[in-house]
Design a protein around this motif. Structure first.
Motif, PDB file in Angstrom:
ATOM      1  N   GLU A 107       0.839  -1.207   0.000  1.00  0.00           N
ATOM      2  CA  GLU A 107       0.000   0.000   0.000  1.00  0.00           C
ATOM      3  C   GLU A 107       0.874   1.258   0.000  1.00  0.00           C
ATOM      4  N   LEU A 108       1.931   1.248   0.815  1.00  0.00           N
ATOM      5  CA  LEU A 108       2.811   2.414   0.867  1.00  0.00           C
ATOM      6  C   LEU A 108       3.602   2.573  -0.425  1.00  0.00           C
ATOM      7  N   LEU A 109       4.001   1.457  -1.050  1.00  0.00           N
ATOM      8  CA  LEU A 109       4.677   1.532  -2.343  1.00  0.00           C
ATOM      9  C   LEU A 109       3.766   2.126  -3.404  1.00  0.00           C
ATOM     10  N   SER A 110       2.498   1.753  -3.395  1.00  0.00           N
ATOM     11  CA  SER A 110       1.574   2.307  -4.388  1.00  0.00           C
ATOM     12  C   SER A 110       1.427   3.821  -4.211  1.00  0.00           C
ATOM     13  N   GLN A 111       1.426   4.288  -2.958  1.00  0.00           N
ATOM     14  CA  GLN A 111       1.358   5.731  -2.715  1.00  0.00           C
ATOM     15  C   GLN A 111       2.622   6.430  -3.202  1.00  0.00           C
ATOM     16  N   HIS A 112       3.782   5.801  -2.967  1.00  0.00           N
ATOM     17  CA  HIS A 112       5.045   6.360  -3.457  1.00  0.00           C
ATOM     18  C   HIS A 112       5.026   6.470  -4.985  1.00  0.00           C
TER      19      HIS A 112
END
Length: 244
Positions: A107-112
């Motif tokens: 999820e955090l990678l997708s935001q990045h």
């Protein structure tokens, strides 16, 4: 939501209104299963090589290795250095089947990546997970790169192909090997699925960690030879040089 493939699954409800931080067990104040304080303390990558994302001391530099021999991939995108607690979260996800840890990082990678797209990074036509050999996937029960690909494809609305790449040879584990040995390990290890058209497309490989870049280079070279116009690499973490 069922997040573990065993008889007594660990369950994490990703849709509940009040999340609990997976690192400190405090209530979170956002949509992810991590609180603001813990997220701020993650080992964010910072300044890095514009091509391979190797941590560097200054902004806008290209590392010596990429200058001497430009890789077949165009750009690596990674949010973090491979350091605590991200290294522990990846290990627990990958080797202990703690899927909530991987889902949080995905999820955090997708935001990045969304921030990178907003800043001008070209969006790929397809996402392709780095494949596992069949025997290793049977032993582990899943391919962590395929799960990460699914978890970033959905919020970013990007198509992905689970079996676009195949691992024909089960090479020895790469973690403890030097760069030269890794390259020898990967010769003729991968193949393309004939059902996946890639000619003229911009593709992005998805994996958990980029260390020497040997796997990414082998796959990117294969894709470019088959006609891909551009290959990027999306991963959770980038390892620094030994001793840094």
């Amino acid at each position: 939501m069922r997040c573990q493939p065993n008889s007594q699954p660990q369950v994490y409800n990703w849709l509940k209104n009040k999340q609990t931080c997976l690192l400190c067990d405090e209530s979170t104040d956002g949509g992810n299963a991590i609180c603001t304080s813990c997220e701020a303390e993650l080992p964010w990558l910072g300044e890095h090589c514009q091509v391979c994302a190797l941590p560097l001391p200054s902004h806008g530099l290209t590392c010596g290795a990429c200058l001497r021999k430009p890789p077949s991939f165009t750009r690596v995108e990674a949010p973090w250095r491979y350091a605590f607690p991200v290294d522990s979260l990846i290990t627990r996800f990958k080797h202990q089947a703690k899927w909530p840890m991987g889902r949080l990082l995905g999820e955090l990678l997708s935001q990045h990546l969304q921030h990178a797209f907003d800043d001008g990074l070209s969006r790929p036509d397809w996402l392709l997970p780095v494949p596992l050999a069949e025997q290793r996937q049977r032993q582990r029960g899943f391919n962590q790169a395929a799960l990460l690909t699914q978890w970033i494809a959905e919020p970013l609305q990007l198509p992905w192909q689970a079996h676009g790449l195949q691992r024909r040879i089960d090479t020895p584990a790469q973690q403890q090997l030097d760069a030269a040995t890794r390259k020898r390990n990967l010769r003729r290890a991968f193949a393309l699925s004939p059902a996946v058209p890639i000619d003229g497309l911009h593709l992005a490989l998805v994996d958990d960690v980029l260390t020497t870049g040997a796997t990414a280079e082998s796959l990117a070279r294969l894709l470019k030879k088959a006609g891909a116009a551009r290959v990027d690499v999306y991963c959770l973490a980038r390892t620094p040089k030994p001793g840094d």
